[in-house]
Design an enzyme around this catalytic site. Structure first.
Site, PDB file in Angstrom:
ATOM      1  CE  LYS A 179      -2.849   3.243   1.395  1.00  0.00           C
ATOM      2  NZ  LYS A 179      -1.911   4.327   0.997  1.00  0.00           N
ATOM      3  CD  GLU A 254      12.144   0.543  10.696  1.00  0.00           C
ATOM      4  OE1 GLU A 254      12.741   1.517  11.196  1.00  0.00           O
ATOM      5  OE2 GLU A 254      12.432  -0.634  10.975  1.00  0.00           O
ATOM      6  CB  CYS A 288      12.446   8.967   9.150  1.00  0.00           C
ATOM      7  SG  CYS A 288      13.571   7.920   8.228  1.00  0.00           S
ATOM      8  CD  GLU A 387       8.858  12.855  11.694  1.00  0.00           C
ATOM      9  OE1 GLU A 387       7.739  12.333  11.797  1.00  0.00           O
ATOM     10  OE2 GLU A 387       9.826  12.285  11.167  1.00  0.00           O
TER      11      GLU A 387
HETATM   12  P1  NAD Z   1       1.473   8.501   7.464  1.00  0.00           P
HETATM   13  O1  NAD Z   1       1.590   7.675   8.669  1.00  0.00           O
HETATM   14  O2  NAD Z   1       0.409   9.519   7.390  1.00  0.00           O
HETATM   15  O3  NAD Z   1       1.236   7.568   6.170  1.00  0.00           O
HETATM   16  C1  NAD Z   1       2.097   6.510   5.858  1.00  0.00           C
HETATM   17  C2  NAD Z   1       1.300   5.423   5.155  1.00  0.00           C
HETATM   18  O4  NAD Z   1       0.314   4.915   6.047  1.00  0.00           O
HETATM   19  C3  NAD Z   1       0.551   5.888   3.914  1.00  0.00           C
HETATM   20  O5  NAD Z   1       0.638   4.899   2.924  1.00  0.00           O
HETATM   21  C4  NAD Z   1      -0.877   6.026   4.419  1.00  0.00           C
HETATM   22  O6  NAD Z   1      -1.836   5.880   3.412  1.00  0.00           O
HETATM   23  C5  NAD Z   1      -0.939   4.876   5.396  1.00  0.00           C
HETATM   24  N1  NAD Z   1      -2.008   5.004   6.414  1.00  0.00           N
HETATM   25  C6  NAD Z   1      -2.525   6.134   6.941  1.00  0.00           C
HETATM   26  N2  NAD Z   1      -3.508   5.824   7.821  1.00  0.00           N
HETATM   27  C7  NAD Z   1      -3.595   4.479   7.851  1.00  0.00           C
HETATM   28  C8  NAD Z   1      -4.413   3.563   8.571  1.00  0.00           C
HETATM   29  N3  NAD Z   1      -5.351   3.971   9.428  1.00  0.00           N
HETATM   30  N4  NAD Z   1      -4.218   2.241   8.370  1.00  0.00           N
HETATM   31  C9  NAD Z   1      -3.267   1.802   7.521  1.00  0.00           C
HETATM   32  N5  NAD Z   1      -2.478   2.625   6.795  1.00  0.00           N
HETATM   33  C10 NAD Z   1      -2.643   3.942   6.967  1.00  0.00           C
HETATM   34  O7  NAD Z   1       2.920   9.116   7.239  1.00  0.00           O
HETATM   35  P2  NAD Z   1       3.382  10.267   6.240  1.00  0.00           P
HETATM   36  O8  NAD Z   1       3.069  11.558   6.847  1.00  0.00           O
HETATM   37  O9  NAD Z   1       2.892   9.962   4.870  1.00  0.00           O
HETATM   38  O10 NAD Z   1       4.953   9.990   6.265  1.00  0.00           O
HETATM   39  C11 NAD Z   1       5.815  10.673   7.064  1.00  0.00           C
HETATM   40  C12 NAD Z   1       6.225   9.851   8.266  1.00  0.00           C
HETATM   41  O11 NAD Z   1       6.943   8.684   7.863  1.00  0.00           O
HETATM   42  C13 NAD Z   1       7.173  10.618   9.157  1.00  0.00           C
HETATM   43  O12 NAD Z   1       6.807  10.426  10.492  1.00  0.00           O
HETATM   44  C14 NAD Z   1       8.517   9.983   8.871  1.00  0.00           C
HETATM   45  O13 NAD Z   1       9.464  10.132   9.891  1.00  0.00           O
HETATM   46  C15 NAD Z   1       8.120   8.568   8.660  1.00  0.00           C
HETATM   47  N6  NAD Z   1       9.186   7.817   7.969  1.00  0.00           N
HETATM   48  C16 NAD Z   1       9.932   6.923   8.693  1.00  0.00           C
HETATM   49  C17 NAD Z   1      10.984   6.238   8.097  1.00  0.00           C
HETATM   50  C18 NAD Z   1      11.819   5.253   8.894  1.00  0.00           C
HETATM   51  O14 NAD Z   1      12.483   4.425   8.281  1.00  0.00           O
HETATM   52  N7  NAD Z   1      11.818   5.313  10.208  1.00  0.00           N
HETATM   53  C19 NAD Z   1      11.278   6.455   6.747  1.00  0.00           C
HETATM   54  C20 NAD Z   1      10.485   7.374   6.042  1.00  0.00           C
HETATM   55  C21 NAD Z   1       9.444   8.048   6.661  1.00  0.00           C
END
Ligand code: NAD
Length: 490
Positions: A179, A254, A288, A387
């Site tokens: 997804k 992550e 991140c 963040e």
């Molecule tokens: P997000 O959590 O809003 O979305 C991430 C994914 O989760 C998307 O595909 C979204 O559609 C899905 N999602 C959202 N709600 C959901 C639910 N209820 N059930 C299942 N899936 C759902 O994150 P974002 O704002 O798009 O991304 C940024 C975040 O990602 C930041 O916090 C960043 O630090 C983190 N990140 C972490 C790493 C790591 O390796 N630690 C790497 C990249 C990004």
């Protein structure tokens, strides 16, 4: 250079073919550079997700029955095809994210390297053999697949995020449903097609587009999905831990970071400035591992601050290869950040530069945020602890190394951290005491290699690691084997 063909609609990929969403509903994907629609994307719901899960479930045992070497052969072919089509992938990444082609190429290269590294593991895939207390008994452990993997990812480095999860999940003998983030669907679809071309059987890898609550949550809730591997925000991570945890499925999280970069009084200032600038602003701060808390010793604070402000103001913002950073991924993100900066100022933070959306001829209706520096906020202020995932960094003045370390560790997160110093002893104390999954001396807070594990402590994750051979621990489980052999049978 050949331009990629951008479809009018980005469809799901289920059982080896493109599929319209059953609802026939689509959402609009906007270019972060122009704010205009690029294409429409399948808005999947529960029923689409169930079809993808069924396809993955049906194909799993046949995929797992292949030798690890033959699974790895297919993944290697995919990585090599990716190398041949580096430009195509990079163009798609650039269109979806607004980052420069140069940056998108770097990310595509990293994704390809992850594929090659994981394919190499097909010839190792080590377990352990050990001794037994009994005579005529052999004891060992081997890896076994988990079953169906639900892979849910963020948009910031789309092809790298796809590769980090998909290659190890498939190598271990799982089938998968990916997804992708709402804003980067085409990267994932093109990757699925590439896997098929490389010889991956139908149903082994599926892609479902749509909004998190509609297309992601059903994956998390399904009893047929054996592991959820998630990269994204803490808020969604908590939902996933709760929901998949309730049915005792394996969960890999992550999550975010608010990563500190300490600049000591004895640092090489030019190197530290460069590291601070890149950590805070490269990829528009959408990492991140971004360095969003810059902790500077009092003796050099004023000089460092002035130089950092000057260099920040000189950054070129746009989506060409001559630019230093591009837009953020969407309008909501942009608005959240501008609001967070405004709120911090009302609480007493001092804005040093930036803090606003860039508008005007060069920026069309794109989602560009001016690189932003703040100072004067408490280490306990919300902006120190939240963040923002954009080009915003806070500066903190400290009187000693101990105070710097204490502020660095005063965080709900523990993903990455860096220190700039020429003092080896201090560097070693930092490496030992810093609460982070990745710690760097004299470099930026980000930058990872495919053979090295990546992940964080505290609210940055749940203890598992991606990349490296440690990624195999996410997507496989151990089986302990005992073989008794009777000398009488010889
Ligand atoms: P997000 O959590 O809003 O979305 C991430 C994914 O989760 C998307 O595909 C979204 O559609 C899905 N999602 C959202 N709600 C959901 C639910 N209820 N059930 C299942 N899936 C759902 O994150 P974002 O704002 O798009 O991304 C940024 C975040 O990602 C930041 O916090 C960043 O630090 C983190 N990140 C972490 C790493 C790591 O390796 N630690 C790497 C990249 C990004």
């Amino acid at each position: 250079m050949k331009s990629v063909k951008i479809p009018e609609k980005v469809l799901n990929w289920i059982n080896g073919g493109e599929r319209e969403p059953l609802s026939s509903e689509y959402y609009s994907k906007l270019s972060p550079v122009t704010g205009q629609e690029v294409y429409r994307v399948a808005r999947s719901k529960e029923q689409d997700v169930q079809e993808a899960i069924q396809a993955a479930k049906r194909s799993q045992s046949e995929w797992a029955d292949k030798t690890v070497v033959s699974r790895a052969d297919i993944l290697r072919s995919a990585a090599l095809l990716m190398r041949d089509r580096m430009q195509e992938f990079a163009q798609i990444v650039s269109i979806e994210t607004g980052k420069s082609l140069k940056d998108a190429l770097g990310e595509t290269h990293a994704a390809m390297e992850m594929g090659l590294f994981i394919a190499g593991e097909g010839r190792r895939f080590y377990g352990h053999t050990t001794t037994s207390a009994q005579p005529h008994k052999m004891a060992m452990i081997v890896r076994q697949p988990l079953g169906v993997a639900g892979l849910i990812i963020a948009a910031n480095t789309p092809i790298a995020n796809v590769a980090w999860k998909s290659f190890p999940a498939l190598l271990c003998g799982n089938t998968a449903i990916l997804k992708p983030a709402e804003d980067t669907p085409l990267t994932a679809l093109v990757f699925a097609k590439l896997l098929q071309e490389a010889g991956l059987p139908s149903g082994v890898f599926n892609v479902i587009h749509g909004f998190g609550e509609e297309a992601g949550a059903p994956l998390v809730e399904s009893p047929l999905v054996d592991i959820i591997s998630f990269t994204g925000s803490c808020e969604v991570g908590r939902f996933i831990q709760r929901t998949a945890g309730a049915r005792l499925a394996k969960v890999c999280l992550e999550l975010g970071g608010k990563n500190p970069l300490i600049v000591c009084e004895d640092a090489d200032l030019e190197l530290a400035l460069q590291s601070a600038l890149l950590s805070a602003f490269s990829n528009a701060g959408q990492r991140c591992a971004a360095g969003s808390r810059i902790i500077i010793h009092d003796l050099i604070y004023d000089e460092f601050r002035e130089k950092l402000i000057e260099k920040t103001k000189q950054l070129r913002i746009g989506s060409t290869d001559d630019d230093d950073l591009g837009p953020v991924i969407n309008k909501d993100q942009l608005n959240n950040m501008v609001n967070a900066v405004d709120a911090a100022r009302k609480r007493g933070a001092i804005l040093l530069t930036g803090g606003y959306r860039l508008t005007g001829q060069n920026y069309h209706d794109g989602f560009f945020m001016a690189p932003t520096l703040l100072e004067g906020m408490s280490p306990d202020d919300p902006i120190s602890k939240t963040e923002l995932f954009g080009p915003i960094a806070n500066l903190y003045r400290v009187k000693s190394f101990d105070e710097a370390l204490s502020i660095a560790n005063n965080s709900p997160f523990g993903l990455t951290a860096a220190i700039h110093t020429k003092n080896n002893h201090r560097a070693m104390v930092f490496l030992s005491k810093i609460q982070a999954g990745v710690a760097v001396v004299n470099g930026p807070t980000y930058g990872s290699e495919p053979h090295m594990p990546f992940g964080g402590l505290k609210q940055s994750g749940n203890g598992l690691r991606e990349a490296g051979t440690e990624a195999l621990d996410v997507y496989s489980d151990w089986k302990t084997l005992y073989v008794n052999f009777n000398p009488q049978y010889v």
